[in-house]
Design an enzyme around this catalytic site. Structure first.
Site, PDB file in Angstrom:
ATOM      1  CB  SER A  49       9.984 -36.973 -17.023  1.00 12.39           C
ATOM      2  OG  SER A  49       8.885 -36.369 -16.348  1.00 12.39           O
ATOM      3  CE1 TYR A  77       8.868 -33.232 -20.927  1.00 10.31           C
ATOM      4  CE2 TYR A  77       7.393 -34.122 -19.250  1.00 10.31           C
ATOM      5  CZ  TYR A  77       8.641 -33.647 -19.626  1.00 10.31           C
ATOM      6  OH  TYR A  77       9.658 -33.590 -18.704  1.00 10.31           O
TER       7      TYR A  77
END
Length: 249
Positions: free
Chosen positions: A146, A159
């Site tokens: 990501s 995250y």
């Protein structure tokens, strides 16, 4: 009618988190190009529906309900590919979740879930695949990471930490490998998925949902990057791909 060149004819590919979003797009794309796909995700009904979709276009597909938090599930998924097709060419660690919040909100359960799925789930996949790849003297691991692990912003601390950990593992393994096992990290930016559903902060959820509607890429863009990585000659390794909307800063 134009026929698609079967760039991946005969390759056996395992995909985690395959039932929706990016994983589903990858499965459809690779099957379209001739790969034999073995799909894992938690929801068996969604996997069955996707498998039917692939079979309708003469694609080869197998699936099994898989929870990447359980190391034995990853072993079973990999062995499914071996038992049906006799080999494994590519493992795509795609399963991931995002439970975003401020660190001082102390969402410890959310932290645990992200660490278990995003980090340990990737490691369990790698651990299940490497013995097969070593025996074959060939293989390819693709980790879907990501851009959150590249640009650190509030609400995404834990995250982003899990994604940065996967990036570190990917690069470390690239350096450790003798070239028989290739590894690729692909970091998507905004993509049209159900990513926003797991955001607990309502204000942030609204902002991200609005941005997603305005700029997010189709999951197919990520699937194309995966296809590009796999179709390279065996002596070529695509180490790192960052793919985001052109307007995303």
């Amino acid at each position: 009618m134009n026929t698609i060149e079967k760039k991946l004819n005969g390759k056996v590919v395992v995909i985690t988190g395959a039932s929706s979003g990016i994983g589903k797009a990858i499965a459809l794309k690779l099957a379209e190009h001739g790969a034999k796909v073995v799909l894992g995700a938690r929801t068996k009904e969604k996997l069955a529906a996707l498998a039917d979709q692939i079979k309708k276009t003469a694609g080869e597909v197998e699936y099994i309900a898989t929870d990447v938090k359980k190391k034995e599930d990853l072993h079973i998924l990999i062995q499914k590919a071996i038992s049906v097709y006799g080999r494994l060419d590519v493992l795509i660690n795609n399963a991931g979740i995002s439970e975003l919040s401020r660190i001082d909100d102390l969402d410890v359960d959310g932290w645990d879930e992200m660490i278990d799925v995003n980090l340990k789930g990737v490691l369990y996949g790698i651990a299940a695949a490497i013995p097969v790849f070593k025996q074959q003297k060939s293989g390819h691991i693709i980790n879907i990471i990501s851009t959150s692990g590249i640009k650190i912003v509030p609400m995404q601390g834990v995250y982003a930490a899990t994604k940065n950990a996967v990036r570190t593992i990917t690069e470390a393994f690239r350096q450790e490998s003798n070239g028989e096992i290739r590894i690729t990290g692909i970091s998507p930016g905004f993509v049209k998925t159900d990513f926003v559903d797991n955001i607990k902060n309502s204000a942030m959820k609204s902002v991200i949902k609005d941005n997603m509607e305005k700029m997010a890429l189709s999951p197919n863009a990520i699937a194309n990057a995966v296809l590009y990585s796999i179709e390279q000659p065996l002596d070529v390794e695509i180490g790192d791909i960052v793919i985001r909307p052109a307007v995303q800063n």
